[in-house]
Design an enzyme around this catalytic site. Structure first.
Site, PDB file in Angstrom:
ATOM      1  N   LYS A 230     -57.903 -60.852 -19.268  1.00  0.00           N
ATOM      2  CA  LYS A 230     -58.973 -60.192 -20.021  1.00  0.00           C
ATOM      3  C   LYS A 230     -60.259 -61.014 -19.992  1.00  0.00           C
ATOM      4  CE  LYS A 230     -55.744 -57.264 -21.142  1.00  0.00           C
ATOM      5  NZ  LYS A 230     -54.872 -57.063 -19.985  1.00  0.00           N
TER       6      LYS A 230
HETATM    7  C1  LIG Z   1     -54.077 -51.216 -22.378  1.00  0.00           C
HETATM    8  C2  LIG Z   1     -53.292 -52.423 -22.805  1.00  0.00           C
HETATM    9  N1  LIG Z   1     -52.745 -52.455 -24.026  1.00  0.00           N
HETATM   10  C3  LIG Z   1     -52.050 -53.525 -24.458  1.00  0.00           C
HETATM   11  C4  LIG Z   1     -51.855 -54.635 -23.663  1.00  0.00           C
HETATM   12  C5  LIG Z   1     -51.054 -55.781 -24.155  1.00  0.00           C
HETATM   13  O1  LIG Z   1     -51.838 -56.926 -24.398  1.00  0.00           O
HETATM   14  P1  LIG Z   1     -51.146 -58.298 -24.809  1.00  0.00           P
HETATM   15  O2  LIG Z   1     -50.641 -58.943 -23.570  1.00  0.00           O
HETATM   16  O3  LIG Z   1     -52.261 -59.103 -25.437  1.00  0.00           O
HETATM   17  O4  LIG Z   1     -50.083 -58.002 -25.787  1.00  0.00           O
HETATM   18  C6  LIG Z   1     -52.401 -54.638 -22.373  1.00  0.00           C
HETATM   19  C7  LIG Z   1     -52.219 -55.805 -21.498  1.00  0.00           C
HETATM   20  O5  LIG Z   1     -52.522 -55.823 -20.343  1.00  0.00           O
HETATM   21  C8  LIG Z   1     -53.142 -53.511 -21.936  1.00  0.00           C
HETATM   22  O6  LIG Z   1     -53.692 -53.463 -20.706  1.00  0.00           O
END
Ligand SMILES: Cc1ncc(COP(=O)(O)O)c(C=O)c1O
Length: 372
Positions: free
Chosen positions: A181
């Site tokens: 990110k």
């Molecule tokens: C659209 C979306 N939602 C949720 C997540 C989950 O993020 P995290 O790894 O911080 O839990 C991601 C991770 O790539 C994502 O692309």
């Protein structure tokens, strides 16, 4: 040659900041996380920001905070990372999966309308890869159907709609601090809201349900909670990026524009649509092509790390073979995006000549030849 898909940017002072936290002996959540929360709220121009240990946890917390659970339906897009749907399942609610518009890769508003039932409590759209949602359309949806909106903005830190940064429009918005990110802390998430009662609930929940007003050890815990705090040693990494976030965003947008210019006349390459009034934060630079898998394999074989976009939930058995999930309508848009989207390398320190290599290789792979 090796051109990575991403390379996290660690501005000057990041390593020293981490060392300082390590040497302080205070590794749990503390002043650095508080600084990150305050700084992110300022940057996003939103009243409250609560840092947590991942976006996935944050999405689940947002649902719990809005009292969404068994018997409630939550409409989500098919084209997304599984975490969006898993969070809904985790609270015992029913994910209702609908299609996206293929060229934006964001949830299809007409498909939402067709999926609403008396049990629909919320919609959880995703601002895919940093492509902002049309928040005018969501405001109208809220007004007409009284739905709650939780935005999965995992990839959309810095994106804008009508001059407002993403993070202030939905009831609750959740960002990710995963290394792919824009803002990275190795892992973590940021939850934003304009509602002080929800912010207080979220703050308490991430710390075992500890009451904010409580001062006595015998009455400290007064609500459901979990251990979802973000340690200072991670927050300090994201904090150093936050201090130069404007410069980072500008660089990403500049690199994305350069890619678009270099690829503008290449037959068979299409770009995602961005809603009018939107600013795409370019967490990922995506194109649409035919023969995506063949091109992807050739480019990887030649040392350029390219990737698919994301997943189509209806293809995965945790969603397709699950009595607690409703798959509503055709998934033609999502399937098209899943088959055609290719993500090209993009990172703050990417050079023009690295971009030229990626583009040159893409062009020869598109022609069916092996890259030089
Ligand atoms: C659209 C979306 N939602 C949720 C997540 C989950 O993020 P995290 O790894 O911080 O839990 C991601 C991770 O790539 C994502 O692309």
């Amino acid at each position: 040659m090796n051109i990575p898909l991403i390379r996290p940017y660690l501005p000057e002072g990041t390593v020293e900041g981490v060392t300082e936290v390590l040497q302080s002996g205070f590794l749990v959540e503390g002043p650095k996380t508080a600084e990150l929360e305050a700084g992110a709220a300022r940057f996003l121009r939103v009243a409250y920001c609560v840092a947590v240990d991942s976006c996935t946890t944050g999405l689940e917390m947002a649902l719990r905070c809005l009292e969404i659970g068994p018997g409630d339906e939550v409409i989500i897009p098919d084209y997304t990372f599984p975490a969006t749907g898993l969070a809904v399942l985790a609270v015992g609610a029913t994910p209702v999966i609908v299609d996206v518009t293929p060229k934006s890769m964001n949830i299809d508003m007409a498909a939402i309308g067709a999926a609403i039932t008396p049990a629909t409590k919320a919609v959880m759209p995703v601002s895919t890869f940093g492509n902002p949602l049309d928040h005018d359309a969501f405001a109208a949806l809220k007004k007409e159907h009284g739905l709650l909106v939780i935005e999965d903005a995992a990839c959309a830190f810095g994106a804008e709609f009508n001059g407002e940064r993403i993070g202030s429009q939905a009831d609750i918005t959740v960002f990710s601090l995963h290394p792919r990110k824009f803002l990275t802390a190795a892992r973590g998430g940021l939850i934003t809201t304009q509602n002080d009662v929800w912010a207080q609930w979220l703050r308490s929940y991430k710390c075992f349900g500890k009451g904010s007003q409580a001062t006595r050890a015998d009455t400290l815990f007064d609500q459901m909670g979990a251990n979802a705090m973000l340690p200072d040693v991670l927050s300090v990494i994201a904090l150093s990026q936050l201090q130069v976030a404007d410069e980072m965003l500008a660089r990403r947008i500049e690199l994305a524009r350069r890619y678009e210019a270099l690829l503008a006349d290449v037959p068979g390459v299409e770009f995602p649509d961005v809603v009018s009034g939107g600013v795409h934060s370019r967490q990922s630079f995506c194109i649409f092509i035919d023969n995506r898998d063949r091109v992807m394999e050739s480019m990887r074989g030649a040392g350029v790390e390219v990737q698919i976009g994301t997943y189509a939930l209806h293809l995965h058995s945790i969603f397709s073979n699950n009595g607690s999930v409703r798959i509503e309508g055709s998934m033609i848009g999502s399937r098209w995006a899943f088959d055609h989207c290719l993500t090209l390398p993009l990172y703050h320190e990417m050079t023009g000549s690295e971009q030229d290599i990626v583009v040159g290789m893409l062009k020869s792979c598109l022609k069916g030849g092996r890259p030089e």
